[in-house]
Design a protein around this motif. Sequence first.
Motif, PDB file in Angstrom:
ATOM      1  N   LEU A  83      30.767  52.928  39.472  1.00 26.46           N
ATOM      2  CA  LEU A  83      30.500  52.434  40.819  1.00 26.46           C
ATOM      3  C   LEU A  83      29.712  53.522  41.531  1.00 26.46           C
ATOM      4  CD1 LEU A  83      30.892  50.646  43.383  1.00 26.46           C
ATOM      5  CD2 LEU A  83      33.078  51.830  43.712  1.00 26.46           C
ATOM      6  N   VAL A  84      28.532  53.156  42.033  1.00 26.41           N
ATOM      7  CA  VAL A  84      27.646  54.076  42.730  1.00 26.41           C
ATOM      8  C   VAL A  84      27.374  53.501  44.110  1.00 26.41           C
ATOM      9  CG1 VAL A  84      25.333  55.089  42.717  1.00 26.41           C
ATOM     10  CG2 VAL A  84      26.554  54.775  40.581  1.00 26.41           C
ATOM     11  N   GLY A  85      27.242  54.359  45.121  1.00 21.04           N
ATOM     12  CA  GLY A  85      26.943  53.852  46.450  1.00 21.04           C
ATOM     13  C   GLY A  85      26.307  54.885  47.357  1.00 21.04           C
ATOM     14  N   LEU A  86      25.893  54.395  48.514  1.00 26.53           N
ATOM     15  CA  LEU A  86      25.363  55.256  49.571  1.00 26.53           C
ATOM     16  C   LEU A  86      26.503  55.662  50.494  1.00 26.53           C
ATOM     17  CD1 LEU A  86      22.107  53.389  50.677  1.00 26.53           C
ATOM     18  CD2 LEU A  86      22.383  55.121  48.899  1.00 26.53           C
ATOM     19  N   PRO A  87      26.473  56.871  51.052  1.00 27.33           N
ATOM     20  CA  PRO A  87      27.524  57.299  51.973  1.00 27.33           C
ATOM     21  C   PRO A  87      27.717  56.357  53.163  1.00 27.33           C
ATOM     22  CG  PRO A  87      26.240  59.188  51.295  1.00 27.33           C
ATOM     23  CD  PRO A  87      25.524  57.955  50.773  1.00 27.33           C
ATOM     24  N   SER A  88      26.680  55.646  53.570  1.00 27.48           N
ATOM     25  CA  SER A  88      26.784  54.704  54.693  1.00 27.48           C
ATOM     26  C   SER A  88      27.628  53.480  54.342  1.00 27.48           C
ATOM     27  CB  SER A  88      25.396  54.225  55.100  1.00 27.48           C
ATOM     28  OG  SER A  88      24.835  53.425  54.070  1.00 27.48           O
ATOM     29  N   ARG A  89      27.858  53.247  53.044  1.00 30.13           N
ATOM     30  CA  ARG A  89      28.566  52.074  52.525  1.00 30.13           C
ATOM     31  C   ARG A  89      27.748  50.785  52.647  1.00 30.13           C
ATOM     32  NH1 ARG A  89      31.742  56.582  53.684  1.00 30.13           N
ATOM     33  NH2 ARG A  89      33.842  56.358  52.925  1.00 30.13           N
ATOM     34  N   LYS A  90      26.485  50.864  52.991  1.00 33.75           N
ATOM     35  CA  LYS A  90      25.652  49.665  53.136  1.00 33.75           C
ATOM     36  C   LYS A  90      25.237  49.099  51.776  1.00 33.75           C
ATOM     37  CE  LYS A  90      25.078  49.947  57.694  1.00 33.75           C
ATOM     38  NZ  LYS A  90      25.664  49.028  58.609  1.00 33.75           N
ATOM     39  N   LEU A  91      25.003  49.972  50.801  1.00 33.31           N
ATOM     40  CA  LEU A  91      24.559  49.540  49.473  1.00 33.31           C
ATOM     41  C   LEU A  91      25.460  50.145  48.408  1.00 33.31           C
ATOM     42  CD1 LEU A  91      20.682  49.965  49.845  1.00 33.31           C
ATOM     43  CD2 LEU A  91      22.020  47.864  50.075  1.00 33.31           C
ATOM     44  N   MET A  92      25.686  49.367  47.352  1.00 33.83           N
ATOM     45  CA  MET A  92      26.484  49.828  46.212  1.00 33.83           C
ATOM     46  C   MET A  92      26.066  49.071  44.969  1.00 33.83           C
ATOM     47  SD  MET A  92      30.055  47.783  46.337  1.00 33.83           S
ATOM     48  CE  MET A  92      29.914  47.443  44.602  1.00 33.83           C
ATOM     49  N   TRP A  93      26.349  49.669  43.823  1.00 34.68           N
ATOM     50  CA  TRP A  93      26.025  49.079  42.535  1.00 34.68           C
ATOM     51  C   TRP A  93      27.200  49.292  41.589  1.00 34.68           C
ATOM     52  CZ3 TRP A  93      22.962  51.882  45.664  1.00 34.68           C
ATOM     53  CH2 TRP A  93      21.729  51.340  46.035  1.00 34.68           C
ATOM     54  N   ILE A  94      27.524  48.276  40.827  1.00 38.65           N
ATOM     55  CA  ILE A  94      28.437  48.411  39.693  1.00 38.65           C
ATOM     56  C   ILE A  94      27.552  48.299  38.461  1.00 38.65           C
ATOM     57  CG2 ILE A  94      30.286  47.314  38.365  1.00 38.65           C
ATOM     58  CD1 ILE A  94      31.559  46.504  41.057  1.00 38.65           C
ATOM     59  N   MET A  95      27.648  49.295  37.601  1.00 40.22           N
ATOM     60  CA  MET A  95      26.800  49.332  36.410  1.00 40.22           C
ATOM     61  C   MET A  95      27.658  49.577  35.178  1.00 40.22           C
ATOM     62  SD  MET A  95      23.431  51.346  37.867  1.00 40.22           S
ATOM     63  CE  MET A  95      24.251  52.894  38.265  1.00 40.22           C
ATOM     64  N   ALA A  96      27.088  49.212  34.028  1.00 43.56           N
ATOM     65  CA  ALA A  96      27.804  49.381  32.767  1.00 43.56           C
ATOM     66  C   ALA A  96      26.817  49.723  31.650  1.00 43.56           C
ATOM     67  CB  ALA A  96      28.570  48.113  32.417  1.00 43.56           C
ATOM     68  N   ARG A  97      27.330  50.295  30.598  1.00 48.51           N
ATOM     69  CA  ARG A  97      26.489  50.630  29.445  1.00 48.51           C
ATOM     70  C   ARG A  97      26.032  49.366  28.715  1.00 48.51           C
ATOM     71  NH1 ARG A  97      24.546  55.794  29.808  1.00 48.51           N
ATOM     72  NH2 ARG A  97      26.254  57.241  30.100  1.00 48.51           N
ATOM     73  N   ASP A  98      26.833  48.317  28.802  1.00 50.41           N
ATOM     74  CA  ASP A  98      26.495  47.037  28.167  1.00 50.41           C
ATOM     75  C   ASP A  98      26.055  46.054  29.241  1.00 50.41           C
ATOM     76  OD1 ASP A  98      27.332  47.880  25.535  1.00 50.41           O
ATOM     77  OD2 ASP A  98      29.395  47.672  26.239  1.00 50.41           O
ATOM     78  N   ARG A  99      25.417  44.963  28.829  1.00 51.74           N
ATOM     79  CA  ARG A  99      24.938  43.947  29.781  1.00 51.74           C
ATOM     80  C   ARG A  99      26.078  43.129  30.385  1.00 51.74           C
ATOM     81  NH1 ARG A  99      19.440  43.366  29.849  1.00 51.74           N
ATOM     82  NH2 ARG A  99      18.355  44.343  28.112  1.00 51.74           N
ATOM     83  N   GLN A 100      27.263  43.256  29.850  1.00 49.25           N
ATOM     84  CA  GLN A 100      28.440  42.581  30.397  1.00 49.25           C
ATOM     85  C   GLN A 100      29.547  43.603  30.573  1.00 49.25           C
ATOM     86  OE1 GLN A 100      28.687  39.473  27.233  1.00 49.25           O
ATOM     87  NE2 GLN A 100      28.827  38.131  29.016  1.00 49.25           N
ATOM     88  N   LEU A 101      30.429  43.309  31.532  1.00 51.07           N
ATOM     89  CA  LEU A 101      31.551  44.190  31.822  1.00 51.07           C
ATOM     90  C   LEU A 101      32.815  43.351  31.772  1.00 51.07           C
ATOM     91  CD1 LEU A 101      32.346  47.060  32.773  1.00 51.07           C
ATOM     92  CD2 LEU A 101      32.008  46.276  35.113  1.00 51.07           C
ATOM     93  N   PRO A 102      33.857  43.811  31.067  1.00 43.56           N
ATOM     94  CA  PRO A 102      35.104  43.041  31.066  1.00 43.56           C
ATOM     95  C   PRO A 102      35.571  42.763  32.500  1.00 43.56           C
ATOM     96  CG  PRO A 102      35.219  44.800  29.446  1.00 43.56           C
ATOM     97  CD  PRO A 102      33.959  45.022  30.249  1.00 43.56           C
ATOM     98  N   GLU A 103      36.060  41.555  32.740  1.00 42.63           N
ATOM     99  CA  GLU A 103      36.435  41.114  34.087  1.00 42.63           C
ATOM    100  C   GLU A 103      37.472  42.032  34.729  1.00 42.63           C
ATOM    101  OE1 GLU A 103      36.033  38.927  37.552  1.00 42.63           O
ATOM    102  OE2 GLU A 103      34.749  38.971  35.785  1.00 42.63           O
ATOM    103  N   ALA A 104      38.434  42.516  33.955  1.00 35.51           N
ATOM    104  CA  ALA A 104      39.461  43.398  34.531  1.00 35.51           C
ATOM    105  C   ALA A 104      38.833  44.687  35.073  1.00 35.51           C
ATOM    106  CB  ALA A 104      40.531  43.721  33.491  1.00 35.51           C
ATOM    107  N   GLU A 105      37.886  45.250  34.351  1.00 36.43           N
ATOM    108  CA  GLU A 105      37.217  46.472  34.806  1.00 36.43           C
ATOM    109  C   GLU A 105      36.334  46.170  36.015  1.00 36.43           C
ATOM    110  OE1 GLU A 105      35.906  50.567  34.893  1.00 36.43           O
ATOM    111  OE2 GLU A 105      37.747  49.454  34.549  1.00 36.43           O
ATOM    112  N   TYR A 106      35.660  45.034  35.996  1.00 35.37           N
ATOM    113  CA  TYR A 106      34.834  44.636  37.137  1.00 35.37           C
ATOM    114  C   TYR A 106      35.701  44.518  38.396  1.00 35.37           C
ATOM    115  CZ  TYR A 106      31.559  42.094  40.050  1.00 35.37           C
ATOM    116  OH  TYR A 106      30.742  41.722  41.092  1.00 35.37           O
ATOM    117  N   GLN A 107      36.837  43.860  38.283  1.00 34.81           N
ATOM    118  CA  GLN A 107      37.734  43.697  39.432  1.00 34.81           C
ATOM    119  C   GLN A 107      38.294  45.039  39.901  1.00 34.81           C
ATOM    120  OE1 GLN A 107      38.085  40.998  41.311  1.00 34.81           O
ATOM    121  NE2 GLN A 107      36.619  39.963  39.966  1.00 34.81           N
TER     122      GLN A 107
END
Length: 184
Positions: A127-151
């Motif tokens: 999970l990466v984001g800006l200090p302002s909390r306006k923008l964030m990204w969830i990224m993974a090494r694979d094109r899909q992320l297990p739902e439990a990890e995403y949540q």
Amino acid sequence: MTRRHSALLALLGAAVLGGCASHPPLRHADHVDLGRYMGTWHVISHVPYFAEKGDVASADIYALKPDGTIAVTYRYRKRIDGPDKTWNGKAWLPDPADPAHWKVQLVWPLRSDYVIVDLAADYRSVLVGLPSRKLMWIMARDRQLPEAEYQRLLGVAKAEGFPVDEVRKVPQRAEDIGQPGFEP
């Protein structure tokens, strides 16, 4: 508007948003091994903004350079079956003792903060984001992320004050297009 102008406006917006923090300091991941962090990170979801709108199969690719800076490549497509396009930039650590906080520059002279908020112990999701909390990204090494990890990562984002109700998944595969929760 050209892609270069879009990138310039995006970075300007991110820099402005990053400077408007009225929140407590953003949590930083406890330990980041930069060498291990390098490589490809597929964008699973994000708070959409105009510079990435409509991008599919997007990924950030990081490469540590001999001078200690980080080469940043944003790879994306406008259609799943379309050609890859890229933006190239650079990043650096304002404080080498804190590898979870970067400065990123895609267009000179504009810069933005990049904070690794949460990094899985196996370096498979982040999970990466800006200090302002306006923008964030969830990224993974694979094109899909297990739902439990995403949540789990959405829960961390919510606890840190990010607008999780605005988060949308980024289509990485043809079957993602048009599915609930994905960007249109």
